[in-house]
Design a protein around this motif. Structure first.
Motif, short mmCIF file in Angstrom:
data_model
loop_
_atom_site.label_atom_id
_atom_site.label_comp_id
_atom_site.label_asym_id
_atom_site.label_seq_id
_atom_site.Cartn_x
_atom_site.Cartn_y
_atom_site.Cartn_z
N ALA A 286 14.83 8.48 10.88
CA ALA A 286 14.77 8.45 9.42
C ALA A 286 16.15 8.15 8.83
CB ALA A 286 14.25 9.77 8.89
N ALA A 287 17.20 8.78 9.40
CA ALA A 287 18.56 8.55 8.90
C ALA A 287 18.98 7.10 9.12
CB ALA A 287 19.53 9.49 9.60
N ASP A 288 18.64 6.53 10.28
CA ASP A 288 18.97 5.13 10.57
C ASP A 288 18.26 4.20 9.58
OD1 ASP A 288 20.61 5.83 12.65
OD2 ASP A 288 19.16 5.35 14.24
N ALA A 289 16.99 4.48 9.34
CA ALA A 289 16.21 3.64 8.42
C ALA A 289 16.80 3.72 7.01
CB ALA A 289 14.75 4.07 8.42
N LEU A 290 17.21 4.90 6.60
CA LEU A 290 17.78 5.08 5.27
C LEU A 290 19.08 4.29 5.14
CD1 LEU A 290 17.35 6.63 2.59
CD2 LEU A 290 18.84 8.41 3.50
N PHE B 141 0.83 -1.20 0.00
CA PHE B 141 0.00 0.00 0.00
C PHE B 141 0.87 1.25 0.00
CE2 PHE B 141 -2.23 3.39 2.23
CZ PHE B 141 -3.33 3.52 1.41
N ASP B 142 1.93 1.26 0.79
CA ASP B 142 2.82 2.42 0.82
C ASP B 142 3.43 2.68 -0.55
OD1 ASP B 142 2.29 2.71 3.50
OD2 ASP B 142 4.12 1.69 4.17
N CYS B 143 3.84 1.60 -1.24
CA CYS B 143 4.38 1.75 -2.59
C CYS B 143 3.31 2.28 -3.54
CB CYS B 143 4.89 0.40 -3.11
SG CYS B 143 6.54 -0.01 -2.54
N ALA B 144 2.09 1.77 -3.38
CA ALA B 144 1.01 2.22 -4.24
C ALA B 144 0.81 3.72 -4.10
CB ALA B 144 -0.29 1.49 -3.89
N GLU B 145 0.85 4.21 -2.87
CA GLU B 145 0.62 5.63 -2.64
C GLU B 145 1.73 6.48 -3.24
OE1 GLU B 145 -0.47 8.82 0.86
OE2 GLU B 145 0.08 6.78 1.44
N ILE B 146 2.97 6.15 -2.95
CA ILE B 146 4.06 7.02 -3.42
C ILE B 146 4.23 6.92 -4.93
CG2 ILE B 146 5.98 5.38 -3.14
CD1 ILE B 146 7.58 7.77 -1.91
N MET B 147 4.02 5.74 -5.52
CA MET B 147 4.18 5.61 -6.96
C MET B 147 3.04 6.30 -7.72
SD MET B 147 5.74 1.83 -7.58
CE MET B 147 7.49 1.52 -7.33
N TYR C 257 11.33 15.71 -8.23
CA TYR C 257 11.75 14.43 -7.67
C TYR C 257 10.80 14.10 -6.52
CZ TYR C 257 14.35 17.54 -4.43
OH TYR C 257 14.71 18.51 -3.53
N PRO C 258 10.87 12.89 -5.95
CA PRO C 258 9.90 12.49 -4.92
C PRO C 258 9.99 13.36 -3.67
CG PRO C 258 11.10 10.58 -5.73
CD PRO C 258 11.79 11.79 -6.29
N ILE C 259 8.87 13.93 -3.28
CA ILE C 259 8.76 14.65 -2.02
C ILE C 259 7.60 14.03 -1.26
CG2 ILE C 259 8.39 16.87 -0.90
CD1 ILE C 259 9.55 18.21 -3.39
N PHE C 260 7.87 13.58 -0.06
CA PHE C 260 6.84 12.88 0.71
C PHE C 260 6.95 13.31 2.17
CE2 PHE C 260 10.64 10.55 -0.02
CZ PHE C 260 10.92 9.78 1.09
N THR C 261 5.94 12.96 2.94
CA THR C 261 5.84 13.55 4.28
C THR C 261 5.55 12.49 5.33
OG1 THR C 261 3.46 13.94 4.07
CG2 THR C 261 4.92 15.69 3.29
N CYS C 262 5.84 12.86 6.55
CA CYS C 262 5.53 12.02 7.71
C CYS C 262 4.96 12.95 8.78
CB CYS C 262 6.78 11.29 8.21
SG CYS C 262 6.55 10.45 9.79
N PRO D 110 8.63 7.67 10.31
CA PRO D 110 9.76 7.89 9.39
C PRO D 110 10.20 6.61 8.69
CG PRO D 110 10.16 9.00 11.49
CD PRO D 110 8.95 8.14 11.68
N GLU D 111 10.21 5.50 9.44
CA GLU D 111 10.66 4.23 8.85
C GLU D 111 9.77 3.81 7.68
OE1 GLU D 111 11.78 4.22 13.23
OE2 GLU D 111 10.03 4.75 12.04
N GLN D 112 8.46 4.00 7.86
CA GLN D 112 7.50 3.66 6.81
C GLN D 112 7.75 4.51 5.56
OE1 GLN D 112 3.53 4.58 8.05
NE2 GLN D 112 2.55 3.37 6.45
N ALA D 113 7.99 5.78 5.75
CA ALA D 113 8.24 6.69 4.63
C ALA D 113 9.54 6.32 3.91
CB ALA D 113 8.31 8.12 5.14
#
Length: 891
Positions: free
Chosen positions: A316-320, A286-292, A407-412, A437-440
């Protein structure tokens, strides 16, 4: 049946609902209501002999008695009635049917036979089927809701295909909440006819589809699926959630869909080879569906993170970092601009902590500066609830700004009720928003994974430094010998002879049937030696004390022989021991590698590479790949393992000859391509000493098969049987063969011989050079879908040189194809084009293609003359300056 018959399903002008009913709980009534309420503009024809009217529409007792023939029939009657319904659809010319009815192969043998009968009747009658056991389909852009889902999704550019109706309704509900839409929403059911491969092809060619999402429990017609996915993933992202990872999940999936699931790691390898991005949970899908659906793809993984709280920025930095992304440092220019608008105590680093009291205006200024900076491939904006800031106000401040995104801009927006107000604003503006943040980060990195897969698909494989040859004649009788045995197991010595025939380096292996013979052989071979038990009944020799190392004299040999026989007797008294083998001893190997292959019930031969030795099954460091392999694919396979960094050299261990390892993988791939009878092949260990690999133990198991080469593979291999040496009418000797991925440099050299006029005649554009992506498209073809034959200079004194290429590119339905010819300027008029195109036409006819067409500029007199010579019908296109060439084999 032709793929494009699917238009009758997805673009119908009229729909019949068979099983329409006035009962409120009726599925047929629900489908009727959805068609009406969804605003379907075509005819809706209810069919049910038990009702005069349904929803104030005349109900026909049968399809045959309706006033008009529908394009699409939706069948919601007991499955036992469906075969006769399909016959009626075929009889009156219905193009497609959606079978809602359950009770097919998921119910066992009887249901499987019923599905086979339905599929057979549909195939004979030219009716394409979705289902059985499905929810139906929805096309928001066509106001078509031919399903019993209770809502119509928003219109968008995502295509969603699911084997589970329940997953469909869950995704549909979430999509409405998050404000993103779909072009196609398909519950595919049991796939008696239309399957994932068909829909990937169809949606890949649909202009209103930007990305494809799949929920898969099992696959059918896997070669078709792989072919479609490898083609479409080059132009559109394909994201899949494959269930049945665990043994329990696989069993549940089998009972749900009536098809067995294969080993999950093989699915992983197949998806990777096809350029598909795999997610692990419904939430991730679902997360991929939303951002794509809302954002462009990132070029790389350099992410900027703006937050009003340091902790969420760190998360967020750790997840990245965990997902392999990069926190890009701020350039001085960006840092200076941010210093002008942010308070003195902001973090001055990425993640950019703009302090807890950040207002909507501060957020807007920081985001605007980052959008203008060139160090980012994406931007994550995080908001943590604070007393000084209104979540909705901050969201509103960003909505207009973020419409300019490149480019992709998304929010948390983190938190509960307060955060929800901001999320609603962002969703309404089609800006992706996530709870954590991890989900994003995970959603962003899945997009980046696709970008990397796309890059990998267009990478040019390097050539080997020497040509490869294979001795099939030596291997064939040994394979036949194994087929004559009850368990199909070849001895180590036999297995090594087969490997040696295919150029895979093996150590010298001699067989001794007695203790004295072992002593005599040892003296001849020299010391130190290894002695192993020689028995087809003992697979793991070490477990039976069947491997004796570092034998240095006659006494050692006699003692080792005695220990091996006693160990075998103790391990398995029934085992037939044929003697022992003697092999040179590698005293200090640098590395031990496992290399092998196994036959998967779904995907056929699978290549395996990893850490070897006696602990291989414990360490479980392995990577899987599908044949055919080339150097690039072999290298990627090795790179997936933990041992690969060591193979590049570590401390006092010298670097392994990685090209030779790549060559071994290619040779292994060719072996299992040539012999579908090989069910298991194990080389463990492959010793690497002084950089050179050699297989010191090997075992092959074979079994009888019905499948002919190369149809046991799910990816079509290079068709070497199409190679030939020819002479043109002008006497020029040429070597005609299919194009190879490694031909990219030669193709580029051919392009460089072309004049501006020749380039325009072939490409209809003034192209100055070929990009890597174009080179890959022209040379990395699917041999199931395209025919591309090249002419190589066959004069002995000439270096390898490509003189021309002709290709025929088939539509996914396999019935219609386009042709193209390109001959280098120095070789015009030599008859090369005639030889190549005629060869392509012959192959197209053999494959069942019915119509070949092409477009030629009127100035291209040479191509017009060649087309007429070969029998094309040549027609001018009025007002275009172009001619259409047409050849129909049925005439």
């Amino acid at each position: 049946m032709g793929l494009y018959n699917l238009d009758k399903i997805f673009k119908p002008e009229s729909v019949a609902v068979i099983g329409a009913s006035e009962k409120k709980e009726s599925i047929g009534r629900a489908i009727m209501e959805n068609l009406v309420e969804g605003g379907f503009k075509g005819d809706i024809i209810p069919v049910n002999p038990k009702h005069d009217r349904v929803l104030d529409r005349t109900c026909y007792p049968s399809l045959s008695e309706a006033d008009a023939t529908p394009d699409l029939a939706v069948i919601a009657t007991p499955i036992q009635t469906v075969p006769d319904m399909i016959d009626e659809c075929a009889r009156i010319g219905v193009g497609g049917a959606i079978i809602i009815s359950a009770g097919g192969k998921e119910m066992g043998e009887e249901g499987e036979k019923l599905e086979e009968d339905i599929q057979k009747r549909a195939a004979e009658g030219g009716v394409r089927l979705i289902g059985p056991n499905c929810l139906g389909i929805i096309r928001p852009g066509k106001n078509l809701n031919a399903s019993f889902a209770n809502q119509m999704p928003l219109e968008g550019k995502l295509a969603f295909v699911s084997q589970s109706g329940a997953i469909c309704t869950a995704i549909l509900d979430l999509s409405l909440q998050e404000n993103f839409g779909f072009s196609h929403f398909v519950s595919i059911g049991s796939m008696a006819d239309v399957d994932f491969g068909d829909l990937i092809d169809y949606q890949g060619h649909a202009g209103d589809v930007s990305s494809i999402l799949l929920y898969v429990e099992s696959l059918t017609h896997i070669r078709k699926f792989m072919s479609a996915a490898r083609s479409v993933s080059r132009i559109k992202p394909i994201v899949v959630l494959k269930s049945g990872k665990s043994e329990a999940g696989a069993k549940a999936a089998a009972s749900h869909t009536g098809a067995m699931a294969g080993e999950d790691a093989v699915y992983d390898a197949a998806f990777k080879r096809a350029g598909i991005v795999r997610v692990n949970t419904i939430g991730e899908l679902f997360d991929c569906a939303e951002i794509m659906s809302k954002q462009p793809l990132p070029q790389n993984s350099r992410l900027g993170i703006i937050t009003n709280a340091g902790g969420s920025g760190v998360m967020a930095a750790d997840a990245l970092a965990e997902h392999g992304g990069n926190i890009e440092p701020l350039k001085k220019e960006t840092l200076d601009k941010l210093n002008e608008v942010l308070p003195p105590h902001w973090s001055r680093n990425n993640p950019m902590d703009i302090i807890g009291d950040a207002t909507a205006d501060r957020y807007r200024k920081a985001v605007e500066i980052c959008m203008e900076a060139d160090e980012f491939d994406g931007l994550l904006v995080i908001f943590n609830p604070q007393a000084m800031s209104d979540p909705a106000e901050v969201a509103r401040a960003l909505t207009e700004l973020l419409e300019k995104k490149s480019y992709p801009i998304f929010t948390c927006w983190m938190g509960g009720a307060d955060a929800a107000k901001g999320q609603q604003v962002l969703n309404a503006a089609s800006i992706p928003t996530y709870d954590t943040p991890e989900q994003a980060i995970r959603a962003f990195m899945y997009m980046h994974t696709y970008s990397r897969r796309l890059e990998a698909l267009t990478e040019i494989p390097p050539r080997l430094s020497r040509s490869l040859s294979f001795d099939r004649e030596t291997a064939e009788p040994l394979i036949q010998e194994g087929l004559g045995r009850e368990d199909g197991v070849l001895t180590e010595a036999e297995s090594k002879k087969i490997l040696d025939a295919y150029g895979i380096p093996v150590n010298r292996t001699e067989i001794a049937g007695s203790e004295d013979e072992a002593v005599q052989l040892a003296e001849d071979m020299g010391y130190p030696l290894v002695m192993k038990v020689h028995s087809i009944d003992i697979s793991h020799k070490s477990d039976a004390d069947g491997v004796q190392l570092d034998l240095r004299n006659e006494s050692d040999v006699r003692k080792a022989y005695d220990r091996i026989l006693k160990g075998a007797e103790s391990y398995d008294p029934e085992a037939e021991v044929l003697g022992v083998t003697l092999q040179p001893m590698f005293l200090r190997p640098d590395f031990e590698i496992l290399m092998g292959a196994k036959k998967d019930p779904n995907f056929g031969p699978v290549i395996l590479f990893g850490t070897g030795g006696t602990l291989a099954e414990v360490v479980k460091d392995r990577a899987l790949g599908l044949p055919p392999m080339n150097r690039l694919l072999a290298r990627r396979l090795m790179e997936e393992t933990r041992i690969y960094p060591l193979l590049k050299g570590y401390r006092n261990k010298p670097e392994a000859d990685r090209e030779l390892l790549e060559e071994m993988i290619i040779r292994l791939s060719q072996l299992v391509t040539d012999f579908p009878q090989i069910s298991e092949l194990d080389m463990n260990p492959v010793i690497v000493q002084d950089g050179k690999p050699v297989a010191v133990d090997a075992r092959i198991r074979v079994e009888a098969v019905d499948t002919e080469v190369p149809h046991h593979l799910v990816i079509s291999p290079y068709p070497a049987e199409l190679e030939s040496h020819e002479k043109t009418d002008e006497g020029l000797p040429i070597f005609v063969r299919p194009i190879k991925p490694e031909d990219a440099p030669l193709f580029e050299e051919l392009f460089n011989t072309l004049s501006k006029t020749s380039i325009y005649h072939r490409f209809f554009n003034p192209i100055k050079s070929l990009s890597r992506k174009m080179l890959a498209r022209f040379t990395q073809i699917d041999y199931d879908r395209q025919i591309a034959m090249v002419a190589m200079d066959d004069r002995e004194e000439e270096a390898e040189k490509m003189l021309g290429v002709a290709r025929i590119i088939a539509d996914p339905d396999g019935k219609t194809a386009e042709f193209a010819v390109l001959i280098g300027d120095p070789w015009h008029g030599k008859g090369i084009g005639a030889v190549l195109l005629q060869r392509c036409l012959d192959l197209a006819r053999e494959r069942g293609i019915r119509t070949i067409w092409g477009t030629v500029l009127k100035e291209n007199r040479g191509m017009l003359a060649l087309s007429k010579k070969l029998g094309f019908e040549v027609k001018p296109e009025p007002g275009t300056g172009e001619y259409e060439m047409l050849m129909e084999f049925d005439r």
